[in-house]
Every structure is written in C-alpha cells, then in structure tokens.
Design a protein around this motif. Structure first.
Motif, PDB file in Angstrom:
ATOM      1  N   SER A 245      18.963  46.217 -11.277  1.00 28.37           N
ATOM      2  CA  SER A 245      18.080  45.360 -12.138  1.00 28.37           C
ATOM      3  C   SER A 245      17.270  46.385 -12.854  1.00 28.37           C
ATOM      4  O   SER A 245      16.575  46.080 -13.749  1.00 28.37           O
ATOM      5  CB  SER A 245      16.890  45.015 -11.291  1.00 28.37           C
ATOM      6  N   TYR A 246      17.717  47.726 -12.886  1.00 27.82           N
ATOM      7  CA  TYR A 246      17.192  48.674 -13.875  1.00 27.82           C
ATOM      8  C   TYR A 246      18.070  48.853 -15.118  1.00 27.82           C
ATOM      9  O   TYR A 246      17.781  49.598 -16.107  1.00 27.82           O
ATOM     10  CB  TYR A 246      17.063  50.090 -12.960  1.00 27.82           C
ATOM     11  N   LYS A 247      19.207  48.065 -15.274  1.00 24.12           N
ATOM     12  CA  LYS A 247      19.872  48.158 -16.630  1.00 24.12           C
ATOM     13  C   LYS A 247      19.374  47.304 -17.570  1.00 24.12           C
ATOM     14  O   LYS A 247      18.400  46.578 -17.314  1.00 24.12           O
ATOM     15  CB  LYS A 247      21.309  47.697 -15.937  1.00 24.12           C
ATOM     16  N   ALA A 248      19.840  47.610 -18.696  1.00 23.98           N
ATOM     17  CA  ALA A 248      19.463  46.632 -19.826  1.00 23.98           C
ATOM     18  C   ALA A 248      19.686  45.329 -19.773  1.00 23.98           C
ATOM     19  O   ALA A 248      20.639  45.003 -19.153  1.00 23.98           O
ATOM     20  CB  ALA A 248      20.227  47.295 -21.146  1.00 23.98           C
ATOM     21  N   PRO A 249      18.651  44.619 -20.178  1.00 22.99           N
ATOM     22  CA  PRO A 249      17.733  44.647 -20.980  1.00 22.99           C
ATOM     23  C   PRO A 249      16.219  44.869 -20.175  1.00 22.99           C
ATOM     24  O   PRO A 249      15.306  44.562 -20.782  1.00 22.99           O
ATOM     25  CB  PRO A 249      17.635  43.547 -21.791  1.00 22.99           C
ATOM     26  N   ARG A 250      16.361  45.527 -18.834  1.00 21.26           N
ATOM     27  CA  ARG A 250      15.377  45.213 -18.277  1.00 21.26           C
ATOM     28  C   ARG A 250      14.556  46.851 -17.864  1.00 21.26           C
ATOM     29  O   ARG A 250      14.113  46.724 -16.969  1.00 21.26           O
ATOM     30  CB  ARG A 250      15.373  44.595 -16.771  1.00 21.26           C
ATOM     31  N   GLU A 251      15.154  47.607 -18.548  1.00 20.43           N
ATOM     32  CA  GLU A 251      14.660  49.192 -18.535  1.00 20.43           C
ATOM     33  C   GLU A 251      13.201  49.344 -18.365  1.00 20.43           C
ATOM     34  O   GLU A 251      12.740  49.954 -17.457  1.00 20.43           O
ATOM     35  CB  GLU A 251      15.111  50.057 -19.575  1.00 20.43           C
ATOM     36  N   MET A 252      12.477  48.662 -19.430  1.00 21.53           N
ATOM     37  CA  MET A 252      11.103  48.558 -19.143  1.00 21.53           C
ATOM     38  C   MET A 252      10.593  48.157 -17.895  1.00 21.53           C
ATOM     39  O   MET A 252       9.363  48.493 -17.290  1.00 21.53           O
ATOM     40  CB  MET A 252      10.418  47.897 -20.401  1.00 21.53           C
ATOM     41  N   VAL A 253      10.925  47.064 -17.257  1.00 18.42           N
ATOM     42  CA  VAL A 253      10.402  46.495 -15.973  1.00 18.42           C
ATOM     43  C   VAL A 253      10.774  47.478 -15.087  1.00 18.42           C
ATOM     44  O   VAL A 253       9.744  47.807 -14.123  1.00 18.42           O
ATOM     45  CB  VAL A 253      11.450  45.139 -15.632  1.00 18.42           C
ATOM     46  N   TRP A 254      11.782  48.416 -15.024  1.00 18.48           N
ATOM     47  CA  TRP A 254      12.015  49.498 -13.861  1.00 18.48           C
ATOM     48  C   TRP A 254      11.146  50.677 -14.126  1.00 18.48           C
ATOM     49  O   TRP A 254      10.575  51.131 -13.238  1.00 18.48           O
ATOM     50  CB  TRP A 254      13.543  49.724 -14.276  1.00 18.48           C
ATOM     51  N   LEU A 255      10.808  50.981 -15.590  1.00 19.70           N
ATOM     52  CA  LEU A 255      10.179  52.070 -15.758  1.00 19.70           C
ATOM     53  C   LEU A 255       8.745  51.731 -15.241  1.00 19.70           C
ATOM     54  O   LEU A 255       7.761  52.433 -14.660  1.00 19.70           O
ATOM     55  CB  LEU A 255      10.046  52.647 -17.067  1.00 19.70           C
ATOM     56  N   LEU A 256       7.897  50.805 -15.581  1.00 22.87           N
ATOM     57  CA  LEU A 256       6.680  50.228 -15.138  1.00 22.87           C
ATOM     58  C   LEU A 256       6.585  50.212 -13.451  1.00 22.87           C
ATOM     59  O   LEU A 256       5.802  50.577 -12.963  1.00 22.87           O
ATOM     60  CB  LEU A 256       6.274  48.848 -15.529  1.00 22.87           C
ATOM     61  N   GLY A 257       7.745  49.779 -12.986  1.00 23.84           N
ATOM     62  CA  GLY A 257       7.885  50.004 -11.513  1.00 23.84           C
ATOM     63  C   GLY A 257       7.722  51.285 -10.917  1.00 23.84           C
ATOM     64  O   GLY A 257       7.088  51.378  -9.836  1.00 23.84           O
ATOM     65  N   VAL A 258       8.523  52.250 -11.477  1.00 23.42           N
ATOM     66  CA  VAL A 258       8.142  53.590 -11.196  1.00 23.42           C
ATOM     67  C   VAL A 258       7.013  53.878 -11.093  1.00 23.42           C
ATOM     68  O   VAL A 258       6.392  54.769 -10.581  1.00 23.42           O
ATOM     69  CB  VAL A 258       9.197  54.467 -11.882  1.00 23.42           C
ATOM     70  N   VAL A 259       6.248  53.633 -12.350  1.00 24.41           N
ATOM     71  CA  VAL A 259       4.860  53.999 -12.397  1.00 24.41           C
ATOM     72  C   VAL A 259       3.882  53.542 -11.419  1.00 24.41           C
ATOM     73  O   VAL A 259       3.106  54.216 -10.647  1.00 24.41           O
ATOM     74  CB  VAL A 259       4.184  53.562 -13.783  1.00 24.41           C
ATOM     75  N   ILE A 260       4.031  52.330 -11.148  1.00 24.56           N
ATOM     76  CA  ILE A 260       3.418  51.740 -10.044  1.00 24.56           C
ATOM     77  C   ILE A 260       3.854  52.380  -8.624  1.00 24.56           C
ATOM     78  O   ILE A 260       2.807  52.673  -7.758  1.00 24.56           O
ATOM     79  CB  ILE A 260       3.854  50.101  -9.828  1.00 24.56           C
ATOM     80  N   PHE A 261       4.841  52.635  -8.526  1.00 20.90           N
ATOM     81  CA  PHE A 261       5.178  53.503  -7.240  1.00 20.90           C
ATOM     82  C   PHE A 261       4.524  54.864  -7.229  1.00 20.90           C
ATOM     83  O   PHE A 261       4.000  55.211  -6.070  1.00 20.90           O
ATOM     84  CB  PHE A 261       6.722  53.634  -7.276  1.00 20.90           C
TER      85      PHE A 261
END
Length: 429
Positions: A122-138
């Motif tokens: 789920s971290y792959k394109a086109p959902r990179e921003m979803v993953w990055l924001l998830g890491v910020v939340i973490f």
C-alpha cells in the motif's frame, strides 16, 4: 481517482437540501464513507484496522479529556492525583485503565495496519503520500505515548523521562543544551511535567488533523486491494456503505470485546509494577524498560556497545533508533517492484516473514536484561532490520520473478469462488 459510476448525493428533505447548499457536510460524509465512495470489492478484514485506529483515537481523546479534569501536573502531587482518580473519582478507575490500555490497543492496531501495508504494497505509487502521512501519524503517536507514560509520575515514568531525554545529550556540542531546554531544567521536575502534560493533551488533536489529511490522500487514488491490481471499472467496486460499514462493524465489535477483557480482567497486564511506586530521583529501578510498543526500538538503541570511528556508542544508538523509523519514509522508493501485493511475490513474502520474526526478537531483547547473549541477539537482529530495507528489499525488487497477476479484481474474486467472468452475477447497488 475519479469514479464516474459513483452515486451522487441528492438530499430529499428541504432541511437537508438547505444544509447541503449552505454547508455541504452531509455530502462530504456521503462521498467519504457512504454509498458515494466506491471501494474494491475484494477487501478483506485486514482493511478493518484503519477504521479501528480511528475508533481507538476517539476513545483516547474522550477518556483523556475527562482525566485531564482531575489530574494535577505538579511533581509534588501528580502521583497522588493519579491515585485520587483511581480511588475517589466516580468511574475514575475505569477511565484511567481504559486510557492506559487504550494506548496499547491503539499502537497494536496501528502496527497491524502498517504490517498490512507492507504485505499488500500500500506504500507504492500512486499512494506514496498516504504512506508518508501514515508514518508522520506514527511518529506523533510515539511522542504522545511517551509523554503520557511520564504523567503518572511513578518510578518508571520518572526514569523513562530521564533516559529518553538523555538521548539528546549524545548530540555533539549542543546535546546537553537541547536536553535542558526540553526538560526546563537539569532533571525531570515540575517544568518537564507541565510541558509533557500540555503536549500530551495537544498532540491527539494534531494526530486527528493529520488523519484527515491521510484519508483525503487515500480518496484521491482510491483504496488498494489484496491483489494490488488497479480498479478497471464499476464491476470491480462496491459502495462503501453498506458493504464495508457492516464489515467494519464486525471488526469494531471484536475490538471492543478484546478491549473490555483487558480493562476489566487484566488492566495491569501490560504495565510495570514499579510505576505504582512514587517517583524517587534517588532510587534507580533495577531494570528500566519502556512500554511494550517501544521495545524493538529500545533494543536497537541498546545494540551499540562500543565507539566506532569518532562517534561514541551512545550517539550511534540514538541515530540507529531514530533511523529505524525514518527509514520507513523512503520505503516507496526502496522497493521498485511494479507488483504491489506479496501474494504474487513469493520471494518478498518470505523475507517479509523473516522481518516480522526479526521485529519480535527485537521486542524480546528490548525487554530482557542486557546480558551478553541478549546483546549479541539484539545486534544481529538490528543489523538484519536495516539490511532488509537497504539491501534485501532493493535486491528483491530487481531480481524477483512475480507470479502472474489477474487482469482485474473481478477476475480474482470469481476465480476464488470457482467462477468465470462470463458467469458473474449482477452486483446489487
């Protein structure tokens, strides 16, 4: 991603039409979590954990706000005010146990959510921003959890603050200055307790804001799915409501069942008994350990036992501990395979299983006594953790031969049930 087949919100009642015209909140809800939001038809129960994380955050905010009404962030009375909540406030014991164990439930749900993202790509394109924001939340969650652990002002609270803030003193030149600035003094005391309380109260609302961005970023490309294949048309999707609201309802029920069992029957299972002893700066606990959800990172910190080059071991440990989390930001680019789901990547699936085992070993080492055997085990596990992301994953993504992918989500769903696309039943919308 635009879904031309998605239903459009059309209010029937005059009041709802007026509200939709002046403040289109019902439309927003309808398009975000209602029948107006199509999602892949093959999502399994691993997709429940995003909703469960939101439920856990709401529980934490509600119980935290009420607890803050009775808590006193003063080093002289903080421990006593915690006992006051437990003994004198109506339902205080429940609120405190629900909040403390809710943190563990929240982190557990998020860890499973991250593991699902790693497995299904789920971290792959086109959902990179979803993953990055998830890491910020973490990262925000970890900061919030640490500050909350300090507030009861027990032995583990005090010495945990002493150890964690001591990491900053490893930074050459300015480290000790930063540590004193964070604590408001040379050791954890009133200033530190007030700061941690203020930030612990504020950060959950910041997390809620970033979660809104996380969901917004998700709605642009749409949800991933177990096959990792992009949505091809209306036949690949179903409306979020009622299909997945019902499915998420089952997950929420199971979540609260486990939560209730923990709160009512084993409320101190995940805590440390030393934290029921009032903080004493003159008495160091025999074995200082963080909460269970920090143990793998604590093990990485402890794995550096000697100086290397011109950098002392303590600084190497701090860099490695923070690096182990920051590494997740680069994951979408470290894994260059065009195939998302591990279901079609046999080699990746094996090494992902090894990584999961490695994290469990790090968790054990983080809570174990630092004897020679455990230190060596932690060093090996730490090396593998970084090797997985920096060496093994890029190598796999270039050398692996994936299994054949289905041409569509519908084909995968029907094949699972022994049917063909020509025999596909009509979807009820």
């Amino acid at each position: 991603m635009s879904f031309p087949w998605a239903k459009h919100y059309e209010p029937k009642q005059p009041l709802m039409r007026w509200l939709d015209e002046k403040l289109p909140l019902p439309r927003l809800v309808y398009n975000s979590i209602g029948a107006g939001y199509p999602v892949p038809r093959n999502l399994n129960y691993w997709w429940n954990f995003g909703v469960l994380a939101g439920v856990a955050l709401v529980c934490q905010i509600i119980t935290g706000v009420v607890l803050a009404m009775h808590y006193a962030p003063n080093a002289l009375v903080a421990f006593g005010s915690t006992e006051h909540i437990m003994r004198d406030v109506n339902g205080g014991w429940f609120l405190r146990y629900a909040h403390a164990n809710g943190a563990s439930m929240f982190l557990f749900v998020v860890y499973v959510h991250i593991a699902r993202g790693l497995y299904y790509g789920s971290y792959k394109a086109p959902r990179e921003m979803v993953w990055l924001l998830g890491v910020v939340i973490f990262l925000l969650m970890m900061a919030t959890a640490f500050m909350g652990y300090v507030l009861p002002w027990g032995q583990m609270s005090f010495w945990g603050a002493q150890v964690i803030t001591g990491f900053f003193s490893a930074i050459p030149g300015v480290g000790e200055t930063i540590r004193v600035w964070l604590l408001g003094g040379f050791a954890p005391d009133n200033a530190a307790l007030n700061r941690f309380f203020s930030l612990h109260y504020l950060l959950p609302f910041v997390i809620a804001g970033v979660i809104i961005l996380h969901i917004w970023a998700l709605h642009i490309p749409g949800s991933n799915n177990p096959t990792g294949v992009d949505v091809k048309g209306e036949q690949d999707t179903v409306p979020f409501h009622p299909y997945y609201t019902a499915k998420d309802g089952v997950g929420v029920g199971a979540f609260f069942l486990v939560f209730a069992l923990l709160v009512f029957f084993a409320p101190n299972l995940l805590g440390h008994p030393d934290n029921y002893i009032e903080a004493n700066p003159l008495s160091t606990p025999a074995h200082i350990v963080p909460e269970w959800y920090f143990l793998p990172f604590y093990a990485i910190l402890k794995s550096f036992t000697f100086n290397f080059l011109w950098i002392p071991a303590k600084l190497w440990g701090v860099l490695a501990m923070f690096g182990s989390i920051l590494l997740l930001f680069f994951l979408p680019w470290l894994d260059s395979s065009p195939v998302r789901s591990a279901s079609y990547r046999p080699k990746y699936r094996v090494f992902l299983g090894v990584l999961l085992l490695d994290v469990l070993v790090l968790g054990y080492v983080g809570g174990a006594e630092p004897i020679a055997r455990n230190v060596i085990m932690g060093q090996i596990a730490s090396m593998y953790y970084f090797a997985h992301f920096l060496i093994i994953l890029p190598w796999i993504s270039r050398s692996e031969r994936p299994l054949p992918l289905p041409t569509s989500i519908t084909e995968a769903v029907l094949a699972k049930h022994g049917e063909t696309a020509h025999a596909e039943p009509a979807l009820a919308h």
